[in-house]
Structure formats: C-alpha cells, structure tokens
Design a protein around this motif. Structure first.
Motif, PDB file in Angstrom:
ATOM      1  N   PRO A 142       0.803  -1.245  -0.040  1.00 37.80           N
ATOM      2  CA  PRO A 142       0.158   0.045  -0.248  1.00 37.80           C
ATOM      3  C   PRO A 142       0.780   1.151   0.025  1.00 37.80           C
ATOM      4  O   PRO A 142       1.834   1.299   0.578  1.00 37.80           O
ATOM      5  N   GLY A 143       0.385   2.328  -0.525  1.00 44.25           N
ATOM      6  CA  GLY A 143       1.062   3.579  -0.402  1.00 44.25           C
ATOM      7  C   GLY A 143       1.357   4.247   0.934  1.00 44.25           C
ATOM      8  O   GLY A 143       0.494   3.951   1.801  1.00 44.25           O
ATOM      9  N   GLU A 144       2.481   4.851   1.061  1.00 42.80           N
ATOM     10  CA  GLU A 144       2.669   5.402   2.431  1.00 42.80           C
ATOM     11  C   GLU A 144       2.330   6.638   2.589  1.00 42.80           C
ATOM     12  O   GLU A 144       2.383   7.450   1.537  1.00 42.80           O
ATOM     13  N   VAL A 145       1.833   6.988   3.669  1.00 38.86           N
ATOM     14  CA  VAL A 145       1.221   8.316   4.150  1.00 38.86           C
ATOM     15  C   VAL A 145       2.424   9.435   4.925  1.00 38.86           C
ATOM     16  O   VAL A 145       3.036   8.761   5.828  1.00 38.86           O
ATOM     17  N   LEU A 146       2.815  10.306   4.227  1.00 39.45           N
ATOM     18  CA  LEU A 146       4.014  11.067   4.392  1.00 39.45           C
ATOM     19  C   LEU A 146       3.377  12.368   5.221  1.00 39.45           C
ATOM     20  O   LEU A 146       2.236  12.864   4.666  1.00 39.45           O
ATOM     21  N   THR A 147       3.971  12.756   6.116  1.00 41.47           N
ATOM     22  CA  THR A 147       3.675  14.171   6.735  1.00 41.47           C
ATOM     23  C   THR A 147       4.946  15.056   6.604  1.00 41.47           C
ATOM     24  O   THR A 147       5.916  14.815   7.004  1.00 41.47           O
ATOM     25  N   GLN A 148       4.611  16.443   6.161  1.00 41.93           N
ATOM     26  CA  GLN A 148       5.685  17.563   6.156  1.00 41.93           C
ATOM     27  C   GLN A 148       4.909  18.672   6.884  1.00 41.93           C
ATOM     28  O   GLN A 148       3.890  19.372   6.260  1.00 41.93           O
ATOM     29  N   ALA A 149       5.379  19.067   8.128  1.00 41.81           N
ATOM     30  CA  ALA A 149       4.676  19.898   9.038  1.00 41.81           C
ATOM     31  C   ALA A 149       3.262  19.599   8.968  1.00 41.81           C
ATOM     32  O   ALA A 149       2.783  18.433   9.725  1.00 41.81           O
ATOM     33  N   HIS A 150       2.239  20.449   8.671  1.00 44.28           N
ATOM     34  CA  HIS A 150       0.728  20.137   8.783  1.00 44.28           C
ATOM     35  C   HIS A 150       0.175  19.493   7.624  1.00 44.28           C
ATOM     36  O   HIS A 150      -1.024  19.248   7.664  1.00 44.28           O
ATOM     37  N   SER A 178      -0.350  16.381   5.145  1.00 41.14           N
ATOM     38  CA  SER A 178      -0.108  14.714   4.774  1.00 41.14           C
ATOM     39  C   SER A 178      -0.698  14.564   3.411  1.00 41.14           C
ATOM     40  O   SER A 178      -1.574  15.164   2.916  1.00 41.14           O
ATOM     41  N   PHE A 179      -0.125  13.542   2.973  1.00 39.80           N
ATOM     42  CA  PHE A 179      -0.362  13.083   1.565  1.00 39.80           C
ATOM     43  C   PHE A 179       0.224  11.634   1.737  1.00 39.80           C
ATOM     44  O   PHE A 179       1.038  11.174   2.304  1.00 39.80           O
ATOM     45  N   THR A 180      -0.485  10.823   0.593  1.00 39.46           N
ATOM     46  CA  THR A 180      -0.084   9.348   0.225  1.00 39.46           C
ATOM     47  C   THR A 180       0.641   9.437  -0.802  1.00 39.46           C
ATOM     48  O   THR A 180       0.201   9.836  -1.856  1.00 39.46           O
ATOM     49  N   TYR A 181       1.732   8.747  -0.980  1.00 36.72           N
ATOM     50  CA  TYR A 181       2.746   8.427  -2.259  1.00 36.72           C
ATOM     51  C   TYR A 181       2.488   7.203  -2.695  1.00 36.72           C
ATOM     52  O   TYR A 181       2.510   6.198  -1.944  1.00 36.72           O
ATOM     53  N   THR A 182       2.089   7.074  -3.915  1.00 28.03           N
ATOM     54  CA  THR A 182       1.508   5.886  -4.439  1.00 28.03           C
ATOM     55  C   THR A 182       2.621   5.417  -5.389  1.00 28.03           C
ATOM     56  O   THR A 182       2.422   4.480  -6.080  1.00 28.03           O
ATOM     57  N   GLY A 183       3.587   6.153  -5.757  1.00 25.94           N
ATOM     58  CA  GLY A 183       4.786   5.687  -6.808  1.00 25.94           C
ATOM     59  C   GLY A 183       4.331   6.087  -8.313  1.00 25.94           C
ATOM     60  O   GLY A 183       5.309   5.891  -9.205  1.00 25.94           O
ATOM     61  N   SER A 184       3.433   6.833  -8.458  1.00 24.64           N
ATOM     62  CA  SER A 184       3.044   7.426  -9.945  1.00 24.64           C
ATOM     63  C   SER A 184       4.140   8.324 -10.331  1.00 24.64           C
ATOM     64  O   SER A 184       4.357   8.421 -11.714  1.00 24.64           O
ATOM     65  N   TRP A 237      10.660  15.647   6.491  1.00 20.17           N
ATOM     66  CA  TRP A 237       9.230  14.965   6.429  1.00 20.17           C
ATOM     67  C   TRP A 237       9.362  13.866   7.402  1.00 20.17           C
ATOM     68  O   TRP A 237      10.360  13.246   7.900  1.00 20.17           O
ATOM     69  N   SER A 238       8.179  13.102   7.428  1.00 16.56           N
ATOM     70  CA  SER A 238       8.092  11.842   8.366  1.00 16.56           C
ATOM     71  C   SER A 238       6.932  10.798   7.617  1.00 16.56           C
ATOM     72  O   SER A 238       6.259  11.227   6.753  1.00 16.56           O
ATOM     73  N   VAL A 239       7.027   9.642   7.939  1.00 15.20           N
ATOM     74  CA  VAL A 239       6.200   8.723   7.425  1.00 15.20           C
ATOM     75  C   VAL A 239       5.473   7.961   8.621  1.00 15.20           C
ATOM     76  O   VAL A 239       6.194   7.830   9.738  1.00 15.20           O
ATOM     77  N   GLN A 240       4.280   7.523   8.381  1.00 11.95           N
ATOM     78  CA  GLN A 240       3.469   7.042   9.487  1.00 11.95           C
ATOM     79  C   GLN A 240       4.319   5.747   9.979  1.00 11.95           C
ATOM     80  O   GLN A 240       4.364   4.786   9.268  1.00 11.95           O
ATOM     81  N   MET A 241       4.624   5.858  11.295  1.00  9.26           N
ATOM     82  CA  MET A 241       5.370   4.688  11.794  1.00  9.26           C
ATOM     83  C   MET A 241       4.695   4.004  12.817  1.00  9.26           C
ATOM     84  O   MET A 241       4.644   4.406  14.144  1.00  9.26           O
ATOM     85  N   PRO A 242       4.088   2.620  12.905  1.00  9.31           N
ATOM     86  CA  PRO A 242       3.292   2.257  13.804  1.00  9.31           C
ATOM     87  C   PRO A 242       4.085   1.690  15.141  1.00  9.31           C
ATOM     88  O   PRO A 242       3.512   1.492  15.950  1.00  9.31           O
ATOM     89  N   LEU A 243       5.056   1.235  14.683  1.00  7.31           N
ATOM     90  CA  LEU A 243       6.230   0.742  15.613  1.00  7.31           C
ATOM     91  C   LEU A 243       6.392   1.705  16.803  1.00  7.31           C
ATOM     92  O   LEU A 243       6.426   2.712  16.643  1.00  7.31           O
TER      93      LEU A 243
END
Length: 673
Positions: free
Chosen positions: A284-292, A294-300, A442-448
């Motif tokens: 699945p595409g990853e959700v990235l956050t830069q400051a306020h 957020s967006f999903t990178y799908t590789g397109s 930026w950061s990526v959603q990290m559930p760990l």
C-alpha cells in the motif's frame, strides 16, 4: 585425491514457518531465472587434481587430462577440480555452465564471460564495450533455477604502452605466444601474486608487456565526463523490454548450440525456454507528513516535490552565523545563491540571516582554508566551487569538520547557472542545510513503538597497502525514526570492526548493508554474537532483528505493461518473497524506488535474526519500505533503508576525506548528508 563438498549457510530462523506476506495488491512478475526442467538422479564424485611437475596454465592442464578420457569416462574439469558422475552440488552446475560458454566462443575475463565478436567501439572516447553474461545456478525456493543477466566490460582502445612509451627497460621475450613486439625497450608491468594465487601454487611474479595489455573498467576521469558516460549508457543501459529480448536471444543461442545440447544430454539436463514467473505484491502507498500537510505517495511520480511545494519542513533549525566562501569568478553565482536562499527559506519555515561573504582570488584548497580561518565559531560553512576537484573537496571537508566542528555544504557553480531550475536547486540546498543542522524534512507513519533502527556500513580505503577500514553506525533516537546518532571508527581488522558494531548497538532492529554470501557465517557467528554479548553485559533483553541488505545483486523483476503488454519496471513497493528466494533464508526482494531509465534492480533483504520482535513477514516488508522514504537528500523513496544509506555516507566521507573520528558535537546531526 581428496573429495570436496560445498556447504549451504543456513540462516533462516528455526521458528519461521512461512516468509510470505499477504498485504498489498497482487502482481504477476517475470524474473531473469530459467527453471531446470530435467533434474537428473546423480551420484557425483569430486576430486582435486594435482600435476607433477607443477603446471599452472589451465588450458594445458585440460589438454593433459583429456589424454586419459578413455579411462575416466565423461567428466568435467575446471583446472583444479574434476567431477565424475554423480552427487548434485552447486560447483558442478557452475563448471558445466562455463564449459557451455566456451562452446559458444565467449572470452573469460575475471570471473565472467564476454562476447568479443559483438564488440561495440567508440573511437571518439577510445573505449570498446564487450557484452557478456553473468550466471549462477542453484536450488531456490521450490526448484533449481538458472539466473542469467546481461553485463558489460569496458576496454580502452589504446594500450598501456601509450602511457609508458618514454620509459626503457629490458628486452621482453616474445617467443611463447609468437607475437611481434614493436618496441623491445618498453618497460614491463609487474603483477605480484595475491594470497589466493599463492594458495593455488603461483609463487613468482608475472611480467606483462604493456604493448599487449589494455586497461579495463571506467576510471574516475572518465566518470567525470558527462558526454562519455551518456554515450556509454546508450549502449549499456537496457530497458526492461530490451533486457528480456537479450536474455531470450542468449537463451536460444546457448541451448540450440549442438555442442551445448550434446553436453547437457550427457549429463541429463535440460532448461526451460521461458523466464520463471512469480506472484508478487505491491505494498500500500505510504502516508507522509511534512509539517501540517499529509499526503499518500503511490509511486506514480518519481518524487513528491510538487506535493510539498510551499510547505514548511517538519522541524526547522535556526541557521545562526554562517559564512559563504566563493572564488572571484563565481561572485555572480554566489550572490544568486544567497538571494535564492533568502527567498525560499521563509516558505520552508527556516530563518537564514545574511551570511559573511568571503571572496577568494584562487580556487585551490589552501585558498578556501585560509579564508575559513577568519571565521572560526560559525555554525555553518557554504562553499561555491567551480568544479568537482577532489583535493579541494577533501581539504575543505576535513578542515570544517575537524577544526571548525561545523556542518558544510558544497555547491557547484554550474548548477546555479540554470535559471529555470534555480529555485528548485536552491530549495534542495536549503533542505540539506536544515537536516545537516539537526532538523527534519518529513516523516512517514510509523506504527512501531519503542523501536530503534540501526544502520551499519563500512568503507575500505583503497589505493595503498594496509589501507584502513572505517565502520559507521547510525542509530535512530526518536519515535518517528527521523533523527540519527552516528559514530565512525577506524579498524585494522574484521574483529575490531565487529567490536565497534556491537559496542554501538543497543537496539531492536539492525540493518547491515553489503554482505556477500561468503560472509554470512562470519556475520552470524561473530557480529551477531558480539551484539548479544553486549545486551547481556547490560542485562538487556530487547526484541531484536538483524537484517542484511544487499543492493549489488543481479536478480531482476519485470512487470507487464498495462497497455502494451511488454516488459516494464514494476512500481515502487513491489515485493517478491517466493520462487526466486532461497529455502535456507528468511528473505525477500523489494523494489522501493521508481526507475524511468534502464531496468530496475530490486534490493535483497535477508533476516538473519528475528528474536521476540513480533514482526511477521508483512511487518518486516512494510518497515523496509517505510524506511526507504526517510533519506533527506531525495524527495522520493530510495533503494535501501535510510539508516543504511546514512551509514554509507558517514563511512564514505570519513574514509575519503576526514580520515579521523568526527567531533562528538556533530554526532546527533546528519552533517555528512
């Protein structure tokens, strides 16, 4: 004669029942592997063959042994080992394959075979390209597979003699090979036997005639010539469709050759004419956050630069006092750099005051270092340089790091001359500066939770005897895995290297970059054991994974084009964890980066240890993909996890330029980015 047998290094943890993940969308992939269709029931005997009096030339050895084929029967001989029917081991396949390549008239250079008849000459750059094949054959997940890939060898059209024509030495002997040497006074090249050669019985030096030698490979000077590299890439950078065509053509040529067919029939072997297929998955595409934002990178897209245009960075650091050093001829570029930084940094959330402008008349290393001596105590050094001169880069980087204990940024003047791309280039420079000062882009959603990820890599100094090795350890120290503490130490032996690694690690997840198959035993029995001892010394029992990350591999994955049906590169996030994986490993392949030119190479992940981590195959694969988004020198996923790439950068800059352990004040910053 003594019997030999190859051993398989079993690194798959015993509790791992399945290593296949389930998340993501399915995708059918082709690979550069051919299945072995007929597996004979062999009983193979391997013997070491020695000659008395001693003979070192392999062709002569083969000729001598061939005289006894009536007694020996059908056999295979590589100059050292002889195999007579039966018992299936990997060596026999490799030797059999090499014999087949010889039937095709391929030329062996080093370990691989090349087709001199298909030479591509480039007289403009005095370079020739020989296409070749690299192959391996072994037991994979469910069956024996033949891996083959297209490689190239670069040779100079001029000889070594052209570099030495003004020197004089003794008269060479040209009788053995019956060739005419034009200059009897040319010096000879001396090649001393390596330890491996000495073990094979080669004791004396080898003397080569420069007039009969050509240089191979691509030199640093050649790499710095963009036109030359562009011309070479046109002949060597094959797209997925071209690569599959080349593999299919070679397969047809190999297995329709009468001598090859006879050889394989005698050993009871046959190969499929179709590339092996495997069911992969697109994560699945990853959700990235830069400051306020957020967006999903799908590789397109190759990167997400447009998505975060005019968006502040997640964590900004105040620049404070800084100095800009530039040659007088690059004054215009330096002023445009400052103006561009003052324009883009407010949008990024950075505060960047006017720098101290230091103009130098020359552009040598000492000109820059002398100018920097006037600005001790600054928090950042930026240098505009006219070209990629290595000695200046090394001198400035070492001085700023070791004497001034500050991060530095080198900016090539010609990159500031592209008016249409100036703001984009300056924005990337500003992001690098912020991260070098300890900020986050930026950061990526990290559930760990409560997890530390450690990257490790080593740089081995070349070019001189006794060159040192530098081992770099980079460890995350925040919840989002976006801040790293790095240290690097010089080593004189593998044991010292392992000791430093274990001393620096108090983590849950370790990732080591660039370990060959022959080193897995050492890594498991020495490095992993040292880390466990380190944990025990502190009475610490964390969940612990150790993953070997390998990017220098020859496995390829091909997807099918949606509209054309022709082979294309698979999208970012593609995982392959079956068919071409190895049964003795807990491994998978991951394509994390987007490639638009040439054929993408997946990255191999081999999990040596997985102790109480609660990470199933899905989580290991997802974590590897997430970490590829956290490298702050590119707005897109990279080929290996960010901690591995940071460790590689730290080890490389230390071994190439710093040659010392950096000051502790820089340890918690990505100053080496």
């Amino acid at each position: 004669m003594s019997e030999t047998e190859e051993q398989v290094v079993w690194t798959r943890p015993q509790h791992i029942i399945t290593k296949k993940g389930t998340s993501g969308q399915g995708i059918l992939l082709r690979t550069n592997y051919y299945p072995v269709r007929a597996r004979p029931d062999w009983c193979l005997c391997a013997y070491h063959v020695s000659f008395n009096p001693e003979e070192t030339r392999t062709p002569v050895k083969k000729l001598l042994l061939r005289q006894h084929c009536g007694v020996l029967g059908h056999y295979i001989f590589d100059g050292a080992q002889m195999f007579l029917s039966h018992k299936l081991i990997r060596d026999i396949f490799s030797i059999l394959l090499r014999r087949c390549y010889e039937y095709l008239g391929l030329t062996k250079i080093g370990k691989h075979y090349y087709d001199a008849k298909r030479e591509i000459q480039n007289p403009k750059h005095q370079v020739a390209i020989w296409p070749g094949q690299i192959s391996s054959i072994r037991q994979h997940e469910h069956q024996i597979l033949l891996m083959t890939d297209v490689i190239h060898k670069f040779l100079r059209l001029d000889t070594v003699y052209t570099l030495l024509r003004r020197l004089h030495t003794t008269h060479p002997n040209n009788l053995e090979y019956q060739v005419t040497v034009r200059d009897p006074h040319q010096p000879l090249l001396l090649s001393r036997p390596r330890k491996r050669d000495q073990r094979r019985g080669q004791k004396g030096n080898i003397y080569l005639i420069p007039e009969l030698c050509v240089a191979t490979g691509v030199s640093q000077a050649m790499r710095s010539d963009p036109r030359l590299m562009q011309d070479l890439a046109a002949s060597t950078r094959l797209g997925p469709d071209q690569r599959v065509q080349a593999l299919t053509k070679f397969n047809t040529t190999l297995f329709t050759n009468e001598k090859v067919k006879t050889e394989l029939d005698q050993w009871g072997l046959s190969f499929s004419q179709e590339l092996a297929q495997v069911r992969g998955r697109i994560l699945p595409g990853e959700v990235l956050t830069q400051a306020h934002h957020s967006f999903t990178y799908t590789g397109s897209d190759g990167d997400w630069a447009r998505e975060v245009k005019d968006v502040p960075l997640s964590v900004c650091r105040e620049v404070g006092r800084w100095v800009l050093v530039f040659p007088s001829r690059q004054r215009k570029e330096a002023e445009e750099l400052v103006a561009g930084l003052r324009k883009v940094t407010p949008t990024l959330g950075m505060v960047m005051p006017q720098p101290a402008m230091e103009m130098v008349q020359g552009d040598g290393p000492q000109d820059y270092i002398k100018a920097l001596g006037k600005h001790m105590g600054v928090g950042l050094v930026v240098c505009v340089v006219p070209n990629s001169r290595l000695d200046r880069y090394v001198a400035v980087k070492r001085h700023v790091c070791m004497v001034m204990a500050a991060p530095s940024q080198m900016v090539l003047a010609k990159s500031l001359q592209h008016k249409g791309r100036l703001l984009a280039i300056v924005t990337r420079v500003a992001i690098q500066i912020n991260c070098k000062l300890g900020g986050e882009a930026w950061s990526v959603q990290m559930p760990l939770r409560n997890t530390m990820v450690v990257g490790y890599d080593a740089y081995h100094e070349g070019g001189r005897r006794g060159g040192a090795s530098w081992g770099a350890v980079v460890a995350s120290y925040n919840q989002n895995l976006t801040r790293y503490f790095g240290q690097v130490t010089r080593h004189a032996s593998h044991q010292e290297l392992a000791n430093n690694f274990s001393a620096a690690v108090t983590s849950k997840e370790e990732r080591e970059d660039g370990v060959g198959d022959g080193q897995l035993n050492y890594v498991r029995d020495t490095e992993v054991a040292a880390i466990r001892e380190c944990f025990a010394a502190f009475n610490f029992n964390p969940g612990f994974s150790f993953v070997v990350v390998s990017k220098r591999i020859h496995s390829r994955l091909f997807a099918e084009g949606a509209t054309t049906g022709r082979p294309v590169n698979p999208p970012p996030g593609t995982v392959c964890d079956d068919v071409i994986t190895l049964p003795e490993r807990y491994d998978f392949f991951l394509v994390s980066q987007r490639v638009t030119e040439g054929t993408v190479t997946p990255t191999s992940y081999n999990i040596l240890v997985d102790h109480n981590t609660n990470l199933d195959p899905d989580r290991h694969q997802r974590l590897a993909y997430k970490l590829s988004f956290l490298y702050y020198n590119w707005m897109g996923p990279v080929r290996v996890p960010a901690p591995c790439l940071y460790a590689h950068k730290l080890a490389s800059i230390t071994g190439q330029a710093i040659h010392d352990s950096p000051p502790p004040s820089l340890a918690d910053k990505l100053w080496y980015l």
